[in-house]
Design a protein around this motif. Structure first.
Motif, short mmCIF file in Angstrom:
data_model
loop_
_atom_site.label_atom_id
_atom_site.label_comp_id
_atom_site.label_asym_id
_atom_site.label_seq_id
_atom_site.Cartn_x
_atom_site.Cartn_y
_atom_site.Cartn_z
N PRO A 52 -4.35 5.99 -2.57
CA PRO A 52 -4.56 5.14 -1.39
C PRO A 52 -5.31 3.99 -1.72
O PRO A 52 -6.46 4.11 -2.17
CB PRO A 52 -4.93 5.68 -0.11
N GLY A 53 -4.83 2.57 -1.54
CA GLY A 53 -5.73 1.47 -1.89
C GLY A 53 -5.55 0.86 -3.06
O GLY A 53 -6.07 0.05 -3.65
N GLU A 57 0.72 -1.29 -0.04
CA GLU A 57 0.15 0.08 -0.12
C GLU A 57 0.81 1.31 0.00
O GLU A 57 0.36 2.37 -0.67
CB GLU A 57 -0.78 -0.05 1.19
N LEU A 58 2.12 1.19 0.59
CA LEU A 58 3.12 2.26 0.72
C LEU A 58 3.11 2.90 -0.85
O LEU A 58 3.82 3.83 -0.84
CB LEU A 58 4.03 2.07 1.44
N PRO A 79 0.92 6.62 8.60
CA PRO A 79 -0.39 7.05 8.87
C PRO A 79 -1.33 7.37 7.70
O PRO A 79 -2.56 7.23 7.89
CB PRO A 79 -0.29 8.44 9.71
N LYS A 80 -0.92 7.47 6.45
CA LYS A 80 -1.61 7.84 5.26
C LYS A 80 -2.42 6.45 4.88
O LYS A 80 -3.55 6.69 4.04
CB LYS A 80 -0.81 8.09 4.12
N LEU A 81 -1.90 5.30 5.37
CA LEU A 81 -2.94 4.12 5.27
C LEU A 81 -4.01 3.90 6.14
O LEU A 81 -4.83 2.66 6.27
CB LEU A 81 -1.90 2.96 5.29
N ASP A 136 -12.15 7.36 2.04
CA ASP A 136 -12.27 6.06 1.33
C ASP A 136 -11.01 5.49 1.01
O ASP A 136 -10.02 6.28 0.73
CB ASP A 136 -13.36 6.74 0.05
N LYS A 137 -11.06 4.25 0.92
CA LYS A 137 -9.91 3.41 0.35
C LYS A 137 -10.49 2.26 -0.30
O LYS A 137 -11.22 1.46 0.47
CB LYS A 137 -8.87 2.99 1.60
#
Length: 936
Positions: free
Chosen positions: A532-533, A524-525, A643-645, A651-652
């Motif tokens: 994201p996602g 995910e990074l 933290p972005k994850l 939504d993701k």
């Protein structure tokens, strides 16, 4: 609780190619008559034990109905028609305690008047509620007709009010009779399997089960059943009034008619074979019924065919829901019956296809000794000839393969099935005369159960009433962990493909399944900044394409049809896993490679995967537990990308994701430097395996994408936390299965509330994930959670405490406490649990252990080992579980890590645990998160 007829539990037992054979299972009979079935399996890390007592519902008489269930509940057993089962699964070091626990089931019950009164009140209320319910109406009506000779011997046959009508002394006497006559060695079977030797198993069993003397089991004669049987044979009209029955109830839908057909005279193998053939999606049986428009059956899933096997009964059960049509439900019932017996439904080709499919599907279950013994025990309990049950169980595949569909057709057509039709009360009133003219007998709810039927009342109204030996045994059991560890270590090997892709192999020669686990670095990074996602969508789409390739192989007859494909994306990498039969592993490799390189991600696939991922994310991010976790990640990993994850308010996959971005991102993953492979199970020999991989995955090249080869997420620095405690305002999401259109303006009155019993989250650092100390830490964490829950539930019975172990995605420990009303109670529970564990371990250190062998552990050390084993390594019994453990270790640069950690736990001393407890478990957890709605 009892179940509605459509969810009837069926034991459709195994016919398959077994990893184990009849010769692997050994039968021993002890001096007191207890029969012991033993299956050694050093590939399993655990030991499974099952005590099976012939004390199921079928032993009930008219006067003791419900007492067999009560006895089973008081003992903690699972009761079925034929038996009561007690199952225990434990680490080898805890095997003796498990045997002690199971042997105690044959001891007389010792219950207080309070306990007896409590269960009498509970079961009386349950029986009264059940007898008035629609489910009770249906089951008691069917049982009184299908099992007319002794309907009281069914779960539905208990007379409501029978407990409250008896004095406690009478009930206690009835329970004592069950103990004396049924819970005895000669009426019981013991099944032992897994990582324990024959010598150790027999020694333990004899040590604790031979305390019970030999007593003969005398099957009681049911005079009532004999009288009814004689009446039926004599043609008594009260018991021979046709086989078509009508039931109506106000709770039945007026839009649907339910129909149930039951054949009660087919041979058990024949019933199993027909159920397997007819219940397939798209079978000729279902196609013919769906083709008849007047039946108005909505789809395959509205038709169910199953077989039910018991010691004294074999049934083929056909069920369906029919929609409202232009013709009456009477005509629909006639059409359904005639079409279900049409010659077109008896397809020899479909029979053989279904048997082959069922055989290959069960192969996976028979991989482990656990599944083999569980299925065998259920087969034995329902066997009509127990002396030959073992051979019969393993030969069932051969017997079924010889079944002739023409012969089955003749048997089906020769029998008049029971026909039960269920309609709404208004529908019955409309078609009452037509039903009566067609020969349907009406069953009213007040007369559905046998005890309310005049025929039974009239016929039965006249019936009124060692030290050295122990050391050797312990030493043998103590070696179980070593046997498992060294056997598994010997199965490891590795090599590198010509393009640099590393391959780790664990070859289990006798395994019938194999697993390919593909790790793709990035995770995910890789797209956290922009979309994201996106990584989850890509890996899920690849998994879908692999599955489609396997579907093509199956449709062409190249493979059997048993395979599973799964995908999981973590912060730094994605994992795609393919499980298949060992003989078809080459096709799994080809399918995975073809899907990666040659298959496009279509818009339809991308849309479906994105929708599924976003739905799961919304459900997850709506939970209060996850909201606390997101805040923990923000606090512990501030200033990084992690933290972005965990943005629970967004939504993701992101709403900005479109098909163009998916197409642009896909080539980023097709870089050989991102790939690694883990292979486990019954694999081809090394040369062939390597050749197959060289012609597929080795063809991938590096497109010079920059990526880190280290997949490890750094451990957080708790010392940098500015605060150790924080309260958050949590969102509360309420879910319903009612659509917006159907919901309407409700609830009519909204009741405002600010009282929410939200969770609390404790976070603490852990040892390095690559260390063996982590296993000891995990064991203490699980014990801490158990002690906290034991304390909190004294005041708050609904509270649960869960230990969430450090893992590759979140390398720190968590304790989640649900339903928190007062945070100081949670803090106190944590502090007391930590203090008590440290004190208990300190006492262990003071105990002199010189000359004591490894398995002579106190309860605490044995429990710590068992906790870790069951939470972490028990999955190693299957190839898919083994691959997951290997993959987790590979992230830490050691695929054998789980075996190293097992060895550390099995050899751990009190001093080792104390050092971990002192180093990581403080009187206050370093990070504590609560809801603002929780009181201090």
């Amino acid at each position: 609780m009892r179940r509605f007829i459509l969810s009837l539990t069926i034991f459709f037992l195994s016919f398959s190619l077994f990893a184990f054979t009849a010769s692997d299972i050994k039968l021993f009979t002890l001096e007191n008559g207890l029969k012991v079935y033993f299956l050694e399996d050093s590939s399993s890390p655990t030991v499974r034990l099952e005590l099976c007592v012939n004390a199921g519902f079928t032993n009930q008489g008219r006067d003791n109905g419900g007492l067999f269930t009560m006895y089973a509940r008081l003992c903690g057993g699972e009761i079925s028609n034929d038996a009561v089962r007690f199952v225990s699964k434990a680490a080898p070091s805890a095997a003796e305690k498990a045997v002690i626990s199971l042997s105690s089931k044959l001891k007389p019950l010792n219950i207080s008047d309070f306990e007896l009164s409590s269960i009498i009140n509970t079961m009386s209320a349950e029986n009264a509620e059940y007898s008035e319910s629609a489910a009770g109406f249906i089951n008691s009506a069917i049982d009184s007709k299908v099992f007319a000779q002794n309907p009281w011997s069914r779960e539905s046959g208990v007379v409501p009010g029978s407990f409250s009508a008896r004095r406690k002394e009478i009930i206690r006497s009835g329970l004592a009779q069950i103990s004396e006559n049924y819970y005895i060695p000669s009426n019981s079977l013991l099944f032992v399997s897994g990582n324990i030797t024959e010598g150790a198993a027999l020694a333990l069993v004899k040590k604790y089960f031979l305390q019970f003397p030999s007593r003969s089991f005398l099957s009681p004669v049911d005079d009532g059943a004999e009288k009814i049987r004689a009446a039926i044979e004599a043609g008594d009209k009260k018991f021979n009034r046709g086989r078509k029955f009508l039931l109506f109830h106000k709770d039945f839908s007026d839009e649907m008619t339910q129909i149930v057909l039951q054949y009660a005279n087919l041979p058990s193998d024949g019933a199993d074979a027909l159920a397997s053939s007819w219940n397939q999606d798209g079978s000729a049986f279902k196609k013919l019924l769906l083709k008849q428009k007047n039946l108005k059956i909505l789809g395959d899933e509205y038709i169910d065919v199953s077989s039910a096997q018991e010691k004294n009964a074999s049934r083929l059960i056909i069920q369906s829901l029919l929609g409202r049509a232009k013709v009456s439900p009477v005509v629909q019932a006639g059409l359904f019956l005639s079409m279900s017996r049409d010659e077109d439904v008896f397809s020899e080709k479909e029979l053989q296809k279904s048997l082959k499919k069922a055989s290959t599907e069960f192969t996976r279950l028979s991989e482990s000794s656990d599944a083999t013994m569980e299925n065998f025990s259920r087969s034995l309990a329902s066997s009509k000839n127990p002396a030959f049950a073992l051979e019969s169980f393993f030969e069932k595949n051969d017997r079924l393969s010889k079944i002739d569909m023409k012969d089955l057709q003749e048997k089906v057509l020769a029998e008049e099935p029971f026909v039960f039709v269920f309609v709404n009360q208004a529908v019955y009133q409309k078609y009452e005369a037509e039903f009566k003219k067609s020969g349907f007998e009406l069953i009213l709810q007040k007369e559905s159960a046998w005890y309310n039927q005049t025929a039974y009342k009239n016929l039965l109204k006249e019936d009124g009433s060692k030290a050295e030996s122990d050391k050797n045994l312990l030493e043998e059991i103590a070696s179980s962990a070593d046997r498992f560890i060294y056997k598994n270590l010997d199965e490891f090997s590795s090599f590198t493909l010509s393009n640099g892709i590393p391959v780790t192999v664990k070859r289990s020669e006798n395994s019938k399944t194999a697993v390919l686990s593909l790790t793709i670095a990035g995770g995910e990074l890789l797209f956290a900044d922009k979309v994201p996602g996106l990584a989850s969508v890509l890996s899920d789409s690849i998994a879908v394409n692999i599955n489609r390739q396997l579907d093509l192989f199956a449709s062409n007859g190249a493979i059997s049809g048993f395979y599973e494909v799964s995908s999981k994306t973590l912060s730094t990498h994605s994992i795609i896993t393919v499980t298949c039969l060992s003989g078809e592993f080459d096709f799994a490799i080809q399918a995975a490679y073809t899907a990666l390189v040659y298959c496009d991600i279509t818009p339809a696939t991308a849309d479906g995967v994105t929708y599924d991922e976003r739905t799961q994310w919304r459900l997850r991010s709506g939970s209060t537990e996850f909201q606390l976790l997101c805040e923990a990640v923000r606090l512990l990993y501030g200033g990084t990308d992690y933290p972005k994850l965990y943005r629970d308010g967004e939504d993701k996959p992101a709403k900005s994701l479109d098909f163009t971005k998916i197409l642009e991102a896909y080539p980023l993953l097709l870089d050989s430097t991102r790939f690694s492979l883990i292979l486990s199970g019954g694999l081809p020999e090394q040369e062939k395996l390597q050749k197959g991989l060289e012609s597929t995955f080795a063809m991938l090249t590096s497109i010079q994408q920059t990526r880190s080869t280290d997949l490890r997420v750094p451990s957080p620095d708790f010392a940098k936390l500015k605060t150790g405690e924080k309260k958050l305002a949590l969102r509360h999401l309420f879910l319903t299965d009612i659509s917006k259109e159907e919901a309407g303006p409700r609830p009519a009155v909204l009741i405002p509330t600010t009282k929410f019993l939200d969770p609390a989250l404790y976070c603490l650092p852990s040892p390095d994930l690559a260390s063996t100390d982590l296993a000891l830490f995990d064991a203490i964490l699980i014990e801490t959670a158990a002690r906290m829950e034991a304390r909190l539930t004294q005041k708050y019975p609904e509270t649960k405490v869960k230990a969430q172990l450090p893992d590759n995605d979140l390398p720190f420990a968590r304790i989640v406490v649900t339903s928190v009303e007062h945070t100081d109670q949670v803090d106190s529970a944590w502090s007391e649990a930590v203090s008590s564990i440290k004190k208990d371990i300190s006492r262990e250190i003071e105990i002199k252990t010189e000359g004591v062998i490894d398995l002579e552990k106190t309860d605490l050390l044995a429990r710590l080992e068992n906790n870790w084993l069951m939470a972490v390594i028990s999955g190693a019994a299957s190839q898919a579980g083994t691959a997951r453990l290997m993959q987790g270790g590979e992230v830490q640069k050691n695929p054998k890590l789980y075996l190293n950690q097992y060895q550390a736990v099995s050899k751990a001393k009190p001093e080792d645990y104390f050092l971990i407890a002192e180093s990581y478990f403080d009187q206050k957890a370093p990070l504590r998160l609560y809801s603002k709605d929780s009181k201090k």
